[in-house]
Design a protein around this motif. Sequence first.
Motif, PDB file in Angstrom:
ATOM      1  N   UNK A 302     -20.287  18.031  -9.913  1.00 19.51           N
ATOM      2  CA  UNK A 302     -21.587  18.247 -10.217  1.00 19.51           C
ATOM      3  C   UNK A 302     -22.609  18.728  -9.193  1.00 19.51           C
ATOM      4  N   UNK A 303     -22.357  18.339  -7.803  1.00 19.70           N
ATOM      5  CA  UNK A 303     -23.175  19.198  -6.657  1.00 19.70           C
ATOM      6  C   UNK A 303     -22.784  20.567  -6.687  1.00 19.70           C
ATOM      7  N   UNK A 304     -21.622  21.224  -6.816  1.00 24.15           N
ATOM      8  CA  UNK A 304     -21.324  22.302  -7.209  1.00 24.15           C
ATOM      9  C   UNK A 304     -22.090  23.132  -8.095  1.00 24.15           C
ATOM     10  N   UNK A 305     -21.983  22.209  -9.187  1.00 24.54           N
ATOM     11  CA  UNK A 305     -22.928  22.907 -10.442  1.00 24.54           C
ATOM     12  C   UNK A 305     -24.239  23.026 -10.301  1.00 24.54           C
ATOM     13  N   UNK A 306     -24.866  22.239  -9.680  1.00 28.58           N
ATOM     14  CA  UNK A 306     -26.265  22.045  -9.280  1.00 28.58           C
ATOM     15  C   UNK A 306     -26.760  23.341  -8.327  1.00 28.58           C
ATOM     16  N   UNK A 307     -25.888  23.274  -7.388  1.00 33.35           N
ATOM     17  CA  UNK A 307     -26.245  24.510  -6.393  1.00 33.35           C
ATOM     18  C   UNK A 307     -25.893  26.051  -7.171  1.00 33.35           C
ATOM     19  N   UNK A 308     -25.021  26.079  -7.923  1.00 34.05           N
ATOM     20  CA  UNK A 308     -24.790  27.330  -8.724  1.00 34.05           C
ATOM     21  C   UNK A 308     -25.844  27.569  -9.598  1.00 34.05           C
ATOM     22  N   UNK A 309     -26.082  26.426 -10.258  1.00 33.69           N
ATOM     23  CA  UNK A 309     -27.237  26.843 -11.336  1.00 33.69           C
ATOM     24  C   UNK A 309     -28.697  27.162 -10.702  1.00 33.69           C
ATOM     25  N   UNK A 310     -28.768  26.644  -9.605  1.00 37.86           N
ATOM     26  CA  UNK A 310     -30.370  26.929  -9.192  1.00 37.86           C
ATOM     27  C   UNK A 310     -30.542  27.783  -7.884  1.00 37.86           C
ATOM     28  N   UNK A 314     -29.036  23.704  -0.653  1.00 44.63           N
ATOM     29  CA  UNK A 314     -28.376  22.404  -0.533  1.00 44.63           C
ATOM     30  C   UNK A 314     -28.814  21.548  -1.738  1.00 44.63           C
ATOM     31  N   UNK A 315     -27.948  20.599  -1.763  1.00 42.23           N
ATOM     32  CA  UNK A 315     -28.416  19.576  -3.060  1.00 42.23           C
ATOM     33  C   UNK A 315     -28.415  18.122  -2.393  1.00 42.23           C
ATOM     34  N   UNK A 316     -29.128  17.274  -3.242  1.00 40.52           N
ATOM     35  CA  UNK A 316     -29.216  15.902  -3.162  1.00 40.52           C
ATOM     36  C   UNK A 316     -29.697  15.112  -4.161  1.00 40.52           C
ATOM     37  N   UNK A 317     -28.757  14.237  -4.508  1.00 40.25           N
ATOM     38  CA  UNK A 317     -29.126  13.390  -5.975  1.00 40.25           C
ATOM     39  C   UNK A 317     -28.386  12.038  -6.040  1.00 40.25           C
ATOM     40  N   UNK A 318     -28.532  11.210  -6.714  1.00 37.91           N
ATOM     41  CA  UNK A 318     -28.195   9.969  -6.590  1.00 37.91           C
ATOM     42  C   UNK A 318     -26.757   9.670  -7.396  1.00 37.91           C
ATOM     43  N   UNK A 319     -25.723   8.809  -6.952  1.00 37.20           N
ATOM     44  CA  UNK A 319     -24.424   9.007  -7.611  1.00 37.20           C
ATOM     45  C   UNK A 319     -24.614   8.169  -8.763  1.00 37.20           C
ATOM     46  N   UNK A 320     -25.774   7.099  -9.088  1.00 36.28           N
ATOM     47  CA  UNK A 320     -25.979   6.377 -10.237  1.00 36.28           C
ATOM     48  C   UNK A 320     -26.011   7.316 -11.424  1.00 36.28           C
ATOM     49  N   UNK A 346     -33.020  19.444 -13.784  1.00 40.21           N
ATOM     50  CA  UNK A 346     -32.735  20.052 -12.682  1.00 40.21           C
ATOM     51  C   UNK A 346     -33.927  20.404 -11.886  1.00 40.21           C
ATOM     52  N   UNK A 347     -34.034  20.276 -10.499  1.00 42.25           N
ATOM     53  CA  UNK A 347     -35.054  20.912  -9.837  1.00 42.25           C
ATOM     54  C   UNK A 347     -35.030  21.647  -8.550  1.00 42.25           C
ATOM     55  N   UNK A 348     -35.872  22.503  -8.392  1.00 44.60           N
ATOM     56  CA  UNK A 348     -35.634  23.070  -6.792  1.00 44.60           C
ATOM     57  C   UNK A 348     -37.096  22.578  -5.784  1.00 44.60           C
ATOM     58  N   UNK A 349     -36.924  22.062  -4.768  1.00 45.10           N
ATOM     59  CA  UNK A 349     -38.132  21.753  -4.066  1.00 45.10           C
ATOM     60  C   UNK A 349     -38.051  22.616  -2.820  1.00 45.10           C
ATOM     61  N   UNK A 407     -33.630  24.824  11.167  1.00 43.91           N
ATOM     62  CA  UNK A 407     -34.917  25.214  11.704  1.00 43.91           C
ATOM     63  C   UNK A 407     -36.119  24.330  11.326  1.00 43.91           C
ATOM     64  N   UNK A 408     -36.882  23.866  11.982  1.00 43.82           N
ATOM     65  CA  UNK A 408     -37.833  22.987  11.695  1.00 43.82           C
ATOM     66  C   UNK A 408     -39.026  23.922  10.881  1.00 43.82           C
ATOM     67  N   UNK A 409     -39.178  24.926  11.245  1.00 44.28           N
ATOM     68  CA  UNK A 409     -40.209  25.709  10.473  1.00 44.28           C
ATOM     69  C   UNK A 409     -39.929  26.668   9.341  1.00 44.28           C
ATOM     70  N   UNK A 410     -38.434  26.753   9.155  1.00 40.01           N
ATOM     71  CA  UNK A 410     -38.098  27.561   8.069  1.00 40.01           C
ATOM     72  C   UNK A 410     -38.015  26.859   6.862  1.00 40.01           C
ATOM     73  N   UNK A 411     -38.294  27.609   5.825  1.00 38.48           N
ATOM     74  CA  UNK A 411     -38.548  27.032   4.546  1.00 38.48           C
ATOM     75  C   UNK A 411     -36.965  26.867   3.739  1.00 38.48           C
ATOM     76  N   UNK A 412     -36.642  25.966   3.222  1.00 41.11           N
ATOM     77  CA  UNK A 412     -35.328  25.765   2.356  1.00 41.11           C
ATOM     78  C   UNK A 412     -35.548  25.313   0.974  1.00 41.11           C
ATOM     79  N   UNK A 413     -34.558  25.664   0.302  1.00 40.46           N
ATOM     80  CA  UNK A 413     -34.465  25.279  -1.057  1.00 40.46           C
ATOM     81  C   UNK A 413     -33.699  24.318  -1.497  1.00 40.46           C
ATOM     82  N   UNK A 414     -34.182  23.004  -1.929  1.00 42.35           N
ATOM     83  CA  UNK A 414     -33.206  21.641  -2.118  1.00 42.35           C
ATOM     84  C   UNK A 414     -32.967  21.476  -3.577  1.00 42.35           C
TER      85      UNK A 414
END
Length: 459
Positions: A302-310, A314-320, A346-349, A407-414
Amino acid sequence: MKETIHIYHTNDLHSHFERWPRIRDFLMKRKALHKEQGEACYLFDIGDHIDRSHPYTDATRGKGNVIMLNEIGYDAVTIGNNEGITLSPEELTDLYGEAEFPVVLDNLFMEDGNRPGWMVPDAYLTTRSGIRIGLIAATADFSTSYERMGWKVTGPRSALEAAAPRVSRQSDILVCLSHMGSSEDDRLADHTEGRIDVILGGHTHHLYPDGREVGGTLIAAAGKWGQYIGEVTLTFDHAEGRVVQARAEVHDTETLPKPDDDTGYDRQLREKAADLLSATVFLNPTELKGGWDGPTPLSDLFADALLFHTGADCAMFNSGILLGGLPEGPISGMDLHRLLPHPINPCVITLSGAELEEAYDLSLNPEWPDIRLKGLGFRGEKMGAMIHQGIGRGKDGKLYISGSPADSDRMYMLATLDLFTYGFFFPAFKQARKEYFMPELIRDVLAGYAIRKFGTPSS
């Protein structure tokens, strides 16, 4: 001469069909009784009747719910966010194709600014004696979600405040079907100064056993999930040309007589859904076990699917969210629904490295896995451990994202789930820039990736 008018209302059923046979029989008997007594009777639904967490609603894309409303003879409905943003624009347009009632809604538009043909901004009902009842309605302002799907939604209360004077001039009684929530209902009643006779509320699942009066308007609400049916009784004085008495009550469906199909109704719907969703979606080459305690082969997929789709870093979600596992072999639509019944997108922050590090550390809270999570679209039992993909601490203690030190100042997509964007678990997420992927639900994301990775029977 004085005349009695009965209004029955439901809201926020969310496809909880367990008590629908009792609701159906009660309303149909009341309709027959009032007809025999020569009194007017009307039925309204205030939105979120559908919920794709139920397989029958998912399989029929809500059309099965419309059949139920037709069977009882509802006089008008409005939509909630579950109708509006868990169905594609094409599905929502098609939803009410067979409806035998008007869909009243004043704050939803197509991208070109025109109103869709399946709804009306207001509607009118006339009793046998000639009393004209005007209806106005609005749904909650999920503007970001609606815009993502190609709709435009305007402020519901401002739309209703503008509509009330116009419709009331053409009506003897003005009734509002409001899927705005309790606080907005109060503000609407206060701002319209008694011009609206009755507000029938929903969205926030509030229950007013005896109704409440605000600014000369009666506000009624019947909770959630079919636990109650609301009833409003109006006394209209023909000599004065207005409502002289209004009272509200609710009927606890737990106490209503049980029809013959009471216990088997929901089961039969689920059996129909299993048949409708029986086609193989993809072929699973090996058993994928799930679990709440940490990463599993299924959560990795599912994590691979979430990353591929968005396309996120990186990805983060609850196993429940994963309610079980997937066997080896053909996987059907029903298998996927059982695994991921949640109406969650799904959402990207977008976060800075510093914000992402703070969120990562917060996600390691040892108390979270056992939290009994309710609402926010979640349809499981408990939260489960947080799963991380493409993000974690190295042996040097530093946070790594996609294999490189953060990098503390770089913007990332979660990549994550929309349920985490409301700020309850991660306060920084509420104000961060977000991109929602709609109308696809997370089970659609998993299915699409698995089809690409494993193939279908015909591939």
